[in-house]
Design an enzyme around this catalytic site. Structure first.
Site, PDB file in Angstrom:
ATOM      1  N   HIS A 552      -0.588  -3.714   0.837  1.00 12.83           N
ATOM      2  CA  HIS A 552       0.392  -4.592   1.488  1.00 12.83           C
ATOM      3  C   HIS A 552       0.225  -6.055   1.103  1.00 12.83           C
ATOM      4  O   HIS A 552       0.443  -6.942   1.924  1.00 12.83           O
ATOM      5  CB  HIS A 552       0.300  -4.419   3.011  1.00 12.83           C
ATOM      6  CG  HIS A 552       0.648  -3.036   3.462  1.00 12.83           C
ATOM      7  ND1 HIS A 552       0.493  -2.593   4.749  1.00 12.83           N
ATOM      8  CD2 HIS A 552       1.166  -1.976   2.774  1.00 12.83           C
ATOM      9  CE1 HIS A 552       0.890  -1.330   4.849  1.00 12.83           C
ATOM     10  NE2 HIS A 552       1.291  -0.930   3.656  1.00 12.83           N
TER      11      HIS A 552
HETATM   12  C1  LIG Z   1       0.879   2.590  -3.780  1.00 12.03           C
HETATM   13  C2  LIG Z   1       1.654   1.829  -2.732  1.00 12.03           C
HETATM   14  C3  LIG Z   1       1.902   2.413  -1.499  1.00 12.03           C
HETATM   15  C4  LIG Z   1       2.595   1.724  -0.509  1.00 12.03           C
HETATM   16  N1  LIG Z   1       2.924   2.369   0.642  1.00 12.03           N
HETATM   17  C5  LIG Z   1       3.773   1.771   1.512  1.00 12.03           C
HETATM   18  C6  LIG Z   1       4.309   2.495   2.614  1.00 12.03           C
HETATM   19  O1  LIG Z   1       4.024   3.679   2.800  1.00 12.03           O
HETATM   20  N2  LIG Z   1       5.151   1.845   3.462  1.00 12.03           N
HETATM   21  C7  LIG Z   1       5.505   0.534   3.271  1.00 12.03           C
HETATM   22  O2  LIG Z   1       6.254  -0.008   4.075  1.00 12.03           O
HETATM   23  N3  LIG Z   1       5.013  -0.168   2.225  1.00 12.03           N
HETATM   24  C8  LIG Z   1       4.187   0.433   1.329  1.00 12.03           C
HETATM   25  N4  LIG Z   1       3.764  -0.254   0.233  1.00 12.03           N
HETATM   26  C9  LIG Z   1       4.107  -1.669   0.110  1.00 12.03           C
HETATM   27  C10 LIG Z   1       5.558  -1.929  -0.268  1.00 12.03           C
HETATM   28  O3  LIG Z   1       6.025  -0.959  -1.172  1.00 12.03           O
HETATM   29  C11 LIG Z   1       5.641  -3.337  -0.847  1.00 12.03           C
HETATM   30  O4  LIG Z   1       5.229  -4.265   0.139  1.00 12.03           O
HETATM   31  C12 LIG Z   1       7.043  -3.719  -1.310  1.00 12.03           C
HETATM   32  O5  LIG Z   1       7.545  -2.781  -2.209  1.00 12.03           O
HETATM   33  C13 LIG Z   1       6.997  -5.101  -1.939  1.00 12.03           C
HETATM   34  O6  LIG Z   1       8.255  -5.453  -2.427  1.00 12.03           O
HETATM   35  P1  LIG Z   1       8.452  -6.694  -3.388  1.00 12.03           P
HETATM   36  O7  LIG Z   1       9.888  -6.815  -3.632  1.00 12.03           O
HETATM   37  O8  LIG Z   1       7.727  -7.858  -2.791  1.00 12.03           O
HETATM   38  O9  LIG Z   1       7.650  -6.341  -4.716  1.00 12.03           O
HETATM   39  P2  LIG Z   1       7.800  -5.085  -5.699  1.00 12.03           P
HETATM   40  O10 LIG Z   1       8.535  -3.981  -5.057  1.00 12.03           O
HETATM   41  O11 LIG Z   1       6.431  -4.804  -6.218  1.00 12.03           O
HETATM   42  O12 LIG Z   1       8.730  -5.619  -6.867  1.00 12.03           O
HETATM   43  C14 LIG Z   1       8.360  -6.503  -7.857  1.00 12.03           C
HETATM   44  C15 LIG Z   1       9.086  -6.094  -9.141  1.00 12.03           C
HETATM   45  O13 LIG Z   1       9.063  -7.169 -10.061  1.00 12.03           O
HETATM   46  C16 LIG Z   1       8.751  -6.680 -11.345  1.00 12.03           C
HETATM   47  N5  LIG Z   1       8.149  -7.786 -12.072  1.00 12.03           N
HETATM   48  C17 LIG Z   1       6.988  -8.406 -11.784  1.00 12.03           C
HETATM   49  N6  LIG Z   1       6.773  -9.414 -12.651  1.00 12.03           N
HETATM   50  C18 LIG Z   1       7.836  -9.444 -13.485  1.00 12.03           C
HETATM   51  C19 LIG Z   1       8.194 -10.270 -14.573  1.00 12.03           C
HETATM   52  N7  LIG Z   1       7.421 -11.286 -14.948  1.00 12.03           N
HETATM   53  N8  LIG Z   1       9.352 -10.008 -15.232  1.00 12.03           N
HETATM   54  C20 LIG Z   1      10.157  -8.980 -14.836  1.00 12.03           C
HETATM   55  N9  LIG Z   1       9.863  -8.169 -13.802  1.00 12.03           N
HETATM   56  C21 LIG Z   1       8.711  -8.404 -13.129  1.00 12.03           C
HETATM   57  C22 LIG Z   1       7.798  -5.543 -11.076  1.00 12.03           C
HETATM   58  O14 LIG Z   1       7.709  -4.668 -12.181  1.00 12.03           O
HETATM   59  C23 LIG Z   1       8.427  -4.909  -9.844  1.00 12.03           C
HETATM   60  O15 LIG Z   1       9.410  -3.962 -10.186  1.00 12.03           O
HETATM   61  C24 LIG Z   1       3.049   0.403  -0.769  1.00 12.03           C
HETATM   62  C25 LIG Z   1       2.821  -0.179  -2.004  1.00 12.03           C
HETATM   63  C26 LIG Z   1       2.131   0.518  -2.996  1.00 12.03           C
HETATM   64  C27 LIG Z   1       1.903  -0.129  -4.328  1.00 12.03           C
END
Ligand SMILES: Cc1cc2nc3c(=O)[nH]c(=O)nc-3n(C[C@H](O)[C@H](O)[C@H](O)COP(=O)(O)OP(=O)(O)OC[C@H]3O[C@@H](n4cnc5c(N)ncnc54)[C@H](O)[C@@H]3O)c2cc1C
Ligand SMILES: *[C@@H]1O[C@H](CO)[C@@H](O)[C@H](O)[C@H]1NC(C)=O
Ligand SMILES: *[C@@H]1O[C@H](CO)[C@@H](O)[C@H](O)[C@H]1NC(C)=O
Length: 620
Positions: A552
């Site tokens: 998280h």
């Molecule tokens: C293994 C795992 C299990 C989890 N389990 C849960 C759960 O059961 N329930 C829950 O609520 N949450 C869970 N989480 C947490 C939740 O999924 C995350 O908090 C959430 O997805 C974060 O969203 P975000 O948009 O901040 O980042 P992300 O969803 O990580 O998105 C970031 C995106 O940006 C892309 N990116 C990064 N840098 C660049 C760049 N320089 N150029 C182009 N693209 C780039 C990445 O490839 C990615 O696709 C889990 C996470 C993981 C990894």
């Protein structure tokens, strides 16, 4: 010895060695098979798989990262047909195997995971290789919503009231509730009806398969005094089977929720995969963001943004990209050779939830390797039966306010969640966590035995006080940043984790768990041997070893008022000191909320999209 060599006895010994060997072999073969499947077939009916997209020179908005937040924001902004929106993602398309909830663990072994690791620690992650915790992150359309375990929570209403109290106008519970409702498409029948969203794009459901172990957990927790309730409703303190971001046993990633329905319908939205953004372009005199640099199709492109650049690269990559672009702590940037454009506390305030799982044996049937590895589960239509719709075996959760046990509607500090299998149910689990072999062999290898049933309870700390930091290691955007988790820097975090472990263990004294003969699995951690098993000190040693991240990561581009020196973005998510640049993802959380953040990140994205539309005069 001689007696062993008698031919009559040698044969069974050999056979036995052979079957142990074949079993181990088989486990590895299946892992390799999944390695293949991970790169497998995509859903061509839904996936916008246009790898030949020629990007234009200029867009109104550029969204960096197609994760939980990025897909939602790009979809919402492109609702205005007059705006051209470009969504850039470092990873590739989702494949069919990623849709199957039970295989979640396997996904961490493939290339759709960035595979980050924390810096070594001498007070946490001690059971992991080199004392470094693996920090998976999605690198695929949908980002971490494709890797995650689909456990769906909103957190506590006080989390958001606290954000508002810190000076974040517009982020109190009453303000954010409409956004939760907007994205939620829940079919949970017994949800608190006045709070739940029924028609949103992100489907939320119960899993239609349940184990006896989960039933026992629900019983025991209720015997301990919590009520069976909708923990996403009015009162969070309670217990229930998981609400999951799934529908029809299919993972509901942000990509599926927001982008699949737009296939072929949104000409003003361009999505470019396998595109790594290396820099946000900022004019150093006017301090205005005007575009990005992106590496794709084998070369570097410069794309301009007429209106704004929105960074949604997640709590590790967002601070990295900001720093590479000259937005960050001035001294640190100078040290690595980057000219600072604005001096901000980027990368600080890193928070995470950890859960030092405890293993129990039982006489009820737990998940075994076959449940994860049945090759027919790729077949979409076989998934309605058996545990395939279960998110990696996670089944139920409960929330306690251990500091105020008398409160019926407290602010939970511990969540216990149940997994109906063990570390050895599936070799992908220990690999995903990067467990040291000596620890795995001495503690869990025995439970590989198909006759033994075991489950785990994860006591997840909800409001940690330690803060970590992301720092640049290099100016090369392809080099990973340094991750200092700083787990257990604050003694509260150790203490509440130990109390969580003790709470989990206390549950086996209730009739619910007695019925399935639940017992603590008491194989000692080899490096805690001097400490008497079961004492507080033993559990502290356990906690420092099994510092399992629940993934998280958040807080590294903190939202706060102008008076907060640690704030990176204002309450409208605009980066301080830079025009036309916003951050919208898990990085902006000033304090991590008490639950799993995927839902709250959807909320942040929906609210961000509305604020952007408002600021650019688009009314719907
Ligand atoms: C293994 C795992 C299990 C989890 N389990 C849960 C759960 O059961 N329930 C829950 O609520 N949450 C869970 N989480 C947490 C939740 O999924 C995350 O908090 C959430 O997805 C974060 O969203 P975000 O948009 O901040 O980042 P992300 O969803 O990580 O998105 C970031 C995106 O940006 C892309 N990116 C990064 N840098 C660049 C760049 N320089 N150029 C182009 N693209 C780039 C990445 O490839 C990615 O696709 C889990 C996470 C993981 C990894
Ligand atoms: C789930 O499956 C049912 C029955 O096949 C179908 O009618 C429904 O549309 C599906 N739901 C979603 C959200 O795809
Ligand atoms: C499991 O153990 C409990 C307690 O010993 C016993 O009551 C129950 O009948 C057992 N169940 C099975 C399926 O063996």
């Amino acid at each position: 010895m001689f007696f062993l060599l008698q031919p009559r006895l040698l044969l069974p010994v050999l056979v036995c060695l052979l079957c142990a060997f074949t079993w181990a072999q088989e486990r590895n073969v299946i892992l390799e098979t999944f390695d293949f499947l991970r790169r497998g077939q995509i859903d061509a009916n839904l996936e916008n798989y246009d790898n030949n997209l020629q990007m234009e020179k200029e867009y109104d908005f550029i969204v960096v990262g197609a994760g939980t937040a990025g897909c939602a924001i790009a979809a919402r902004l492109s609702e205005n047909p007059k705006w051209k929106v470009l969504l850039l993602e470092a990873g590739g398309p989702e494949s069919l195997i990623m849709d199957v909830p039970i295989v979640a663990h396997f996904l961490q072994l493939g290339e759709m995971n960035w595979k980050y690791r924390t810096q070594p620690s001498d007070r946490a992650c001690l059971a992991m290789n080199n004392n470094r915790c693996n920090w998976p992150r999605g690198k695929v359309m949908g980002g971490s919503s494709v890797l995650n375990y689909m456990m769906y929570t909103r957190g506590n209403r006080r989390d958001y009231d606290r954000w508002a109290e810190l000076g974040n106008v517009g982020w109190g519970w009453r303000d954010v509730l409409p956004y939760f409702k907007k994205y939620e498409g829940s079919n949970v029948p017994d949800a608190d009806e006045d709070l739940v969203g029924r028609n949103g794009p992100v489907k939320v459901s119960y899993v239609n398969w349940r184990s006896k172990i989960a039933d026992a957990f629900l019983e025991a927790v209720q015997q301990d005094g919590l009520q069976h309730r909708d923990y996403n409703g009015h009162i969070q303190n309670g217990v229930n089977y998981l609400h999951t971001t799934t529908r029809n046993s299919t993972r509901w990633s942000s990509n599926r929720a927001y982008l699949y329905p737009l296939k072929g319908k949104r000409r003003n939205l361009h999505v470019k995969k396998f595109a790594l953004v290396t820099k946000v372009l900022i004019d150093p005199t006017t301090k205005t963001a005007y575009g990005i640099m992106v590496r794709t199709d084998g070369r570097e492109h410069k794309i301009l943004a007429r209106r704004e650049v929105i960074v949604s690269a997640g709590a590790i990559n967002t601070p990295q990209l900001l720093m590479l672009s000259g937005v960050g702590p001035a001294q640190h940037l100078r040290e690595v050779g980057i000219k600072p454009i604005v001096d901000l506390a980027v990368g600080f305030n890193l928070q995470d939830h950890t859960a030092p799982a405890v293993t129990f044996t039982t006489n009820a049937t737990s998940l075994h390797f076959e449940d994860f590895a049945d090759p027919t589960l790729v077949n979409r239509f076989n998934r309605q039966e058996g545990p395939y719709g279960s998110p990696g075996g996670c089944e139920a959760m409960a929330f306690w306010d251990l500091d105020h046990p008398q409160l019926k509607d407290g602010w939970p500090d511990i969540e216990l969640f149940l997994v109906g299998g063990s570390m050895s149910s599936n070799p992908a689990i220990s690999r995903a966590f990067g467990l040291k072999k000596i620890i795995y062999d001495s503690m869990f290898a025995e439970i590989e035995d198909k006759e033994l049933n075991a489950f785990m309870i994860f006591p997840m700390i909800l409001r940690p006080k330690s803060r970590g930091r992301i720092m640049l290691k290099s100016t090369d955007p392809q080099k990973y940043p340094l991750i200092y988790s700083n787990y257990y820097a604050h003694p509260y975090d150790v203490d509440i984790s130990v109390r969580g472990v003790q709470k989990a263990i206390s549950l086996i004294n209730y009739p619910g768990f007695k019925k399935i003969n639940a017992k603590v699995w008491n194989r000692r951690i080899p490096t805690c041997k001097g400490i008497e098993f079961g004492t507080r000190d033993y559990w502290e040693c356990h906690v420092r070893h099994f510092t399992f991240t629940i993934y998280h990561y958040s807080g590294t581009a903190k939202m706060g008022p102008a008076t907060d020196p640690a704030a990176v973005v204002d309450p409208r998510l605009r980066v301080y000191g830079i025009k036309n640049l916003r951050v919208a993802d898990a990085s902006i959380m000033p304090e991590i909320m008490s639950g799993h953040p995927n839902g709250p990140v959807f909320m942040i994205a929906e609210k961000a999209a509305d604020m952007i539309k408002e600021d650019h005069g688009f009314k719907q």
